[in-house]
Design an enzyme around this catalytic site. Structure first.
Site, PDB file in Angstrom:
ATOM      1  N   LYS A 226     -15.650  -1.464   2.234  1.00 35.95           N
ATOM      2  CA  LYS A 226     -14.917  -1.923   1.053  1.00 35.95           C
ATOM      3  C   LYS A 226     -15.923  -2.459   0.040  1.00 35.95           C
ATOM      4  O   LYS A 226     -16.604  -3.452   0.298  1.00 35.95           O
ATOM      5  CB  LYS A 226     -13.914  -3.016   1.419  1.00 35.95           C
TER       6      LYS A 226
ATOM      7  N   GLU B  75       0.805  -1.221   0.000  1.00 31.12           N
ATOM      8  CA  GLU B  75       0.000   0.000   0.000  1.00 31.12           C
ATOM      9  C   GLU B  75       0.839   1.273   0.000  1.00 31.12           C
ATOM     10  O   GLU B  75       0.342   2.358   0.283  1.00 31.12           O
ATOM     11  CB  GLU B  75      -0.970  -0.026   1.180  1.00 31.12           C
TER      12      GLU B  75
END
Length: 475
Positions: A364, A221
């Site tokens: 999400k 990330e």
């Protein structure tokens, strides 16, 4: 799917074509991309993200298996769009987002979207939404807010970003068991200022790591992935980086954790084992093993030493009683976020609300598989006075849909990676563009985004070493 009275050959919002293909995510694995074209030529393109540490209750991400792409191919999901979903929604009004999503859920017919694949269904859901927004000449966030979610009010809240500056767990090949160590620019007044602060702290951390002879390799990330001995060492480095950048701990920049505790929970031992630290010889197996009560106490101690305002997945996803205890103990001053526990599922989120298991839910899109169900989950959280944090996945794409989603629903927080890797920066750049477009209608709440906490972002008891030149809070 049955056509509605509002749909005709002259209706410019009629779906003309649906085409899916196999693209790639930020880890180099295949993912589903989908393009929806309307009668007026408006196009909506979507690309679906994918997680590394996934919850047991997530909707099914359909993969091919076999040897190609190490089993990670998505041609089955692509074919399901091109042959099963697409033909059935041709001629349908693209503004009927809820009906289209519900039709795909019914067409799949399974609780986990296992037949068609959540990645296939979501790709169509997002692409239809984007095509309709373009046809109506509306920014995506405004279309979602006004036409899909039916949000009232003229102002939009820009999300406070959670920036993952140190990666561990399943997102990095290092010795840290906690998955994400994040900074939150809570003292900023605008998104532009927040990202300036984040950039300066990020680069200060890089300089600090180099000075201390740590590697500055990046995790999935975009955060740094040094081999550290403990969470405390990571938080100490972050604290020093904040001061080196000229900001005040707690007041300007606060911290957030994603423990991803399910990843190091041992069902066999019924305990939490810091297995990466144990394997590296940093901790003995005895010292690296904690009961639920011990882990809760450990997390509480961290919140006393550092300006931690948010903890995600502090316990195993099925440890409902443990989460209740954690929330009861520190939930008045710390946001306790449920990710794997809820998987953006409306039913599971409602269960969490009834138990007061947490006080926040992570959002999400690909965990549940449709925009409609995602909005339902956010609304359930808001009704319960919970916060909702819109999130990326570790396997991301350049699709910045979640930036618009966070603004559309005024969730107030977004978690979308570090200040590196273009698939992460794409979301931040989109938020900057939205802020400029909205002008004085854009609101950045800073620490006020934690509206359900009594004393967030408190000044830490433990202070880092002072900067060579005295650090001042930047205005």
């Amino acid at each position: 799917m049955a056509k509605t009275n509002s749909t005709s050959k002259n209706n410019k919002l009629e779906i003309k074509s649906v085409f899916a293909y196999q693209a790639f995510d930020s880890r180099g694995f295949p993912t589903v991309a989908c393009e929806v074209v309307l009668n007026d030529g408006s196009k909506g393109l979507s690309m679906v993200s994918s997680g590394a540490s996934t919850g047991e209750k997530e909707a099914l991400e359909l993969r091919d298996g076999g040897t190609k792409y190490h089993g990670k191919g998505v041609t089955k999901a692509v074919n399901n769009i091109n042959k099963k979903i697409g033909p059935k929604i041709l001629g349908v009004d693209a503004t009927l987002q809820t009906q289209i999503d519900e039709f795909m859920i019914e067409l799949d017919g399974t609780k986990t979207k296992a037949k068609l694949g959540a990645n296939a269904i979501l790709a169509v859901s997002m692409a239809v939404c984007r095509a309709a927004a373009k046809s109506l000449n509306l920014p995506l966030y405004q279309y979602i807010a006004k036409k899909v979610a039916k949000v009232k009010g003229a102002d939009f809240i820009l999300p406070v970003p959670m920036l993952n500056v140190i990666n561990g767990g399943a997102h990095a090949d290092n010795t840290i068991d906690f998955q994400e160590f994040m900074i939150m620019p809570v003292g900023a007044k605008t998104m532009a200022k927040a990202l300036q602060m984040a950039s300066e702290v990020f680069h200060s951390l890089q300089k600090l790591l180099k000075a201390k002879k740590f590697n500055t390799n990046k995790g999935d990330e975009g955060g740094f992935a040094p081999n550290l001995k403990s969470a405390e060492e990571a938080l100490d480095l972050m604290s020093q980086a904040v001061v080196d950048a000229g900001y005040a701990l707690g007041k300007d920049v606060a911290f957030a954790l994603d423990c991803a505790a399910s990843e190091f929970y041992s069902k066999e031992k019924q305990a939490y084992v810091f297995k990466k630290a144990v394997k590296a010889g940093i901790l003995s197996e005895e010292k690296g093993t904690k009961t639920t009560e011990q882990l809760i106490s450990y997390l509480e101690d961290l919140t006393k030493k550092y300006p931690i305002v948010s903890i995600e997945d502090g316990l195993d996803e099925n440890d409902w009683k443990g989460m209740e205890s954690l929330t009861k103990k520190i939930g008045k001053k710390v946001q306790i976020v449920g990710d794997d526990t809820y998987c953006t599922n409306p039913e599971l989120t409602s269960k969490g609300v009834s138990l007061s298991a947490t006080n926040s839910v992570l959002i999400k899109l690909n965990q549940i598989g449709t925009l409609t169900e995602t909005i339902q989950t956010i609304n359930i959280a808001k009704k319960a006075n919970w916060t909702a944090v819109v999130s990326h996945r570790s396997g991301e794409t350049e699709d910045a849909f979640i930036a618009d989603l966070a603004v559309a629903l005024s969730t107030g927080q977004i978690k979308t990676g570090s200040m590196s890797r273009s698939e992460r920066i794409a979301k931040y750049n989109r938020l900057l563009a939205i802020e400029m477009q909205l002008g004085n209608k854009a609101k950045y709440l800073g620490s006020k985004t934690f509206y359900n906490l009594s004393t967030p972002a408190a000044t830490p008891k433990k202070s880092p070493a002072k900067k060579t030149t005295k650090a001042k809070s930047k205005k």
